[in-house]
Motif scaffolding. Sequence first.
Motif, PDB file in Angstrom:
ATOM      1  N   LEU A 241       0.843  -1.630  -0.372  1.00 36.18           N
ATOM      2  CA  LEU A 241      -0.275   0.622  -0.048  1.00 36.18           C
ATOM      3  C   LEU A 241       0.440   1.179   0.151  1.00 36.18           C
ATOM      4  N   ASN A 242       0.663   1.933  -0.724  1.00 35.64           N
ATOM      5  CA  ASN A 242       1.815   3.299  -1.417  1.00 35.64           C
ATOM      6  C   ASN A 242       0.712   4.560  -0.804  1.00 35.64           C
ATOM      7  N   LEU A 243       1.128   5.825   0.068  1.00 34.07           N
ATOM      8  CA  LEU A 243       0.589   6.376   0.061  1.00 34.07           C
ATOM      9  C   LEU A 243       1.532   7.720  -0.423  1.00 34.07           C
ATOM     10  N   LEU A 244       0.722   8.704  -1.209  1.00 40.74           N
ATOM     11  CA  LEU A 244       2.397   9.191  -2.379  1.00 40.74           C
ATOM     12  C   LEU A 244       1.330  10.718  -1.983  1.00 40.74           C
ATOM     13  N   ARG A 245       2.472  11.563  -1.834  1.00 35.91           N
ATOM     14  CA  ARG A 245       2.260  13.127  -1.819  1.00 35.91           C
ATOM     15  C   ARG A 245       3.422  13.683  -2.138  1.00 35.91           C
ATOM     16  N   PHE A 246       2.714  14.864  -2.973  1.00 37.87           N
ATOM     17  CA  PHE A 246       3.881  14.947  -4.167  1.00 37.87           C
ATOM     18  C   PHE A 246       4.666  16.946  -4.294  1.00 37.87           C
ATOM     19  N   ARG A 247       5.352  16.963  -5.182  1.00 35.21           N
ATOM     20  CA  ARG A 247       6.103  17.927  -4.233  1.00 35.21           C
ATOM     21  C   ARG A 247       5.048  18.987  -5.346  1.00 35.21           C
ATOM     22  N   PRO A 248       5.149  20.108  -5.572  1.00 31.08           N
ATOM     23  CA  PRO A 248       4.111  20.912  -6.447  1.00 31.08           C
ATOM     24  C   PRO A 248       5.042  21.278  -8.196  1.00 31.08           C
ATOM     25  N   LEU A 249       6.367  21.418  -7.297  1.00 30.16           N
ATOM     26  CA  LEU A 249       7.943  20.830  -8.419  1.00 30.16           C
ATOM     27  C   LEU A 249       8.811  19.923  -8.622  1.00 30.16           C
ATOM     28  N   ALA A 250       8.549  19.517  -9.401  1.00 30.95           N
ATOM     29  CA  ALA A 250       9.467  18.311  -9.352  1.00 30.95           C
ATOM     30  C   ALA A 250      11.398  18.105  -8.752  1.00 30.95           C
ATOM     31  N   ASP A 251      11.511  18.107  -7.674  1.00 28.32           N
ATOM     32  CA  ASP A 251      13.310  18.620  -8.009  1.00 28.32           C
ATOM     33  C   ASP A 251      14.281  17.440  -7.851  1.00 28.32           C
ATOM     34  N   TYR A 252      14.783  17.749  -9.180  1.00 27.61           N
ATOM     35  CA  TYR A 252      16.107  16.729  -9.239  1.00 27.61           C
ATOM     36  C   TYR A 252      17.477  16.717  -9.309  1.00 27.61           C
ATOM     37  N   SER A 253      17.348  18.348  -8.076  1.00 30.09           N
ATOM     38  CA  SER A 253      18.691  18.203  -8.209  1.00 30.09           C
ATOM     39  C   SER A 253      19.322  16.740  -7.674  1.00 30.09           C
ATOM     40  N   ALA A 254      18.772  16.139  -6.485  1.00 27.90           N
ATOM     41  CA  ALA A 254      19.924  14.882  -6.550  1.00 27.90           C
ATOM     42  C   ALA A 254      20.297  13.904  -7.687  1.00 27.90           C
ATOM     43  N   HIS A 255      19.442  14.022  -8.980  1.00 25.40           N
ATOM     44  CA  HIS A 255      19.739  13.264  -9.867  1.00 25.40           C
ATOM     45  C   HIS A 255      19.166  13.893 -11.361  1.00 25.40           C
ATOM     46  N   PRO A 256      20.548  14.855 -11.499  1.00 25.99           N
ATOM     47  CA  PRO A 256      20.791  15.530 -12.667  1.00 25.99           C
ATOM     48  C   PRO A 256      20.841  15.319 -13.811  1.00 25.99           C
ATOM     49  N   GLU A 257      20.513  14.232 -13.943  1.00 22.31           N
ATOM     50  CA  GLU A 257      20.665  13.472 -15.293  1.00 22.31           C
ATOM     51  C   GLU A 257      19.500  13.135 -15.747  1.00 22.31           C
ATOM     52  N   LEU A 258      18.096  13.073 -15.268  1.00 20.02           N
ATOM     53  CA  LEU A 258      16.701  12.730 -14.882  1.00 20.02           C
ATOM     54  C   LEU A 258      16.609  13.320 -15.595  1.00 20.02           C
ATOM     55  N   GLU A 259      16.561  15.323 -15.104  1.00 20.00           N
ATOM     56  CA  GLU A 259      15.756  16.265 -15.322  1.00 20.00           C
ATOM     57  C   GLU A 259      15.157  16.128 -16.595  1.00 20.00           C
ATOM     58  N   PRO A 260      13.992  16.123 -17.020  1.00 16.92           N
ATOM     59  CA  PRO A 260      13.732  17.246 -18.068  1.00 16.92           C
ATOM     60  C   PRO A 260      14.210  18.349 -18.443  1.00 16.92           C
ATOM     61  N   PRO A 261      14.057  18.412 -19.426  1.00 23.82           N
ATOM     62  CA  PRO A 261      14.237  19.887 -19.764  1.00 23.82           C
ATOM     63  C   PRO A 261      13.308  21.437 -19.369  1.00 23.82           C
ATOM     64  N   LYS A 262      11.896  20.450 -19.698  1.00 23.95           N
ATOM     65  CA  LYS A 262      11.391  21.594 -18.598  1.00 23.95           C
ATOM     66  C   LYS A 262      10.694  21.633 -17.584  1.00 23.95           C
ATOM     67  N   PRO A 263      10.753  22.047 -16.450  1.00 21.19           N
ATOM     68  CA  PRO A 263      10.117  21.906 -15.130  1.00 21.19           C
ATOM     69  C   PRO A 263       9.252  21.528 -15.556  1.00 21.19           C
ATOM     70  N   ILE A 264       8.889  20.652 -14.362  1.00 20.43           N
ATOM     71  CA  ILE A 264       7.086  19.658 -14.610  1.00 20.43           C
ATOM     72  C   ILE A 264       6.943  19.480 -13.063  1.00 20.43           C
ATOM     73  N   SER A 265       6.156  19.270 -12.811  1.00 17.16           N
ATOM     74  CA  SER A 265       5.219  18.844 -11.336  1.00 17.16           C
ATOM     75  C   SER A 265       5.938  18.312 -10.965  1.00 17.16           C
ATOM     76  N   GLY A 266       5.174  17.745  -9.277  1.00 17.65           N
ATOM     77  CA  GLY A 266       5.987  16.502  -8.839  1.00 17.65           C
ATOM     78  C   GLY A 266       5.070  15.052  -9.017  1.00 17.65           C
ATOM     79  N   ALA A 267       3.780  14.816  -9.769  1.00 19.23           N
ATOM     80  CA  ALA A 267       2.989  13.841 -10.448  1.00 19.23           C
ATOM     81  C   ALA A 267       3.369  14.428 -11.462  1.00 19.23           C
ATOM     82  N   GLU A 268       3.983  14.987 -12.369  1.00 17.77           N
ATOM     83  CA  GLU A 268       4.200  14.405 -13.805  1.00 17.77           C
ATOM     84  C   GLU A 268       5.584  13.184 -13.410  1.00 17.77           C
ATOM     85  N   ALA A 269       6.469  13.677 -12.625  1.00 17.84           N
ATOM     86  CA  ALA A 269       7.160  13.095 -12.480  1.00 17.84           C
ATOM     87  C   ALA A 269       7.089  12.002 -11.699  1.00 17.84           C
ATOM     88  N   TYR A 270       5.932  11.744 -11.395  1.00 18.97           N
ATOM     89  CA  TYR A 270       6.225   9.834 -10.716  1.00 18.97           C
ATOM     90  C   TYR A 270       5.277   9.184 -11.608  1.00 18.97           C
TER      91      TYR A 270
END
Length: 355
Positions: A241-270
């Motif tokens: 059972l997964n309960l998920l709370r998203f960031r308003p804006l995805a934070d790729y600072s720990a994984h810059p190699e995966l970061e999309p070219p434009k900012p996306i929401s946490g829901a979109e990143a998930y």
Amino acid sequence: MSSDHPTETNPLVAPSTAFAGPHLLAAGPLADVLLAVKAALDRGEPEPIFIFEDATGRARDFDLRGSTADILFRLTQQAKNATVAKRRREPSTDEPRGPGRPKLGVIGREVTLLPRHWDWLNGRPGGASVTLRRLVEEARRNTRPQAKQAQEAAYHFMSASCGDLPGFEEAIRALFASDQITFAAHIANWPNDFQDYAQRLAAPAWRDGAPAASQTSYLQPSQESGRAFLARDIAGDVVMLNLLRFRPLADYSAHPELEPPKPISGAEAYDLYVAHTLPFLRESGGDILFYGEAGQFLIGPTEERWDRAMLVRQTCVDAFMRFSTHALYLAGLGHRTAALEDSRLLPITELPHCA
């Protein structure tokens, strides 16, 4: 006579910023900014030009007629006149002091408190007056005036230049809530120079004014919880059972190699994480049983909310362990880290009489 604010006596060095329409025209000491604005006007700049005072975020008007020397002379004279007027309004401190206890600037006022408050104050070292003064000074230090000033400066600029842009009201609410991530998400589609200036003005609010986290976030299993899970010795299917709370804006600072070219929401990143994960999950024999929108509890803490809930089935614990340690799966795990503000993961099994 010295001043804690050098720009009050020398306005020519006051940090300022000018825009021609939505584009940055000049930034730096006021004198340099005015000269850049004067040159742009002489070139026939078609966009409206606005000059902002960085300390307050307020737009200012200047008389730019005549030569460069004329402009700087008028500005210096205005500053001198303002300084003289201010000194005239200030009370004189040159009165002769008589004998006796020196003046400390203490003012007597009536304070109304309950008896238990007075009992507590009178029992403190120094008595009620000393304790009240100390409490007031501590409260003043903890209000972080730099954060408040930064919020007001960003608000003034945004109100003057960005009031018609999408997300304005939401960005203002995030600004005064010291919520940097939500603020950035709502201004992400504004002109780049407006974004940069608003972030620069608001920066002390994030640094000094952001409230401490009210609760711990849980994004990864701990060693203790991992050992406890294996110690359950679960046989057969296990459902996560997964309960998920998203960031308003995805934070790729720990994984810059995966970061999309434009900012996306946490829901979109998930969603990117789910798309990456499904092939490895199904290869291991598992699958998603349910994935849907969540919200506040019907029975539970009213302040607690979750954006989505998910049920994932695995055929056994060993299959889950093989899946969760698969090298190719782990290569995309950064999407999950970028997406989540908080999460819960509860392994559950079916009761025998319900099978």
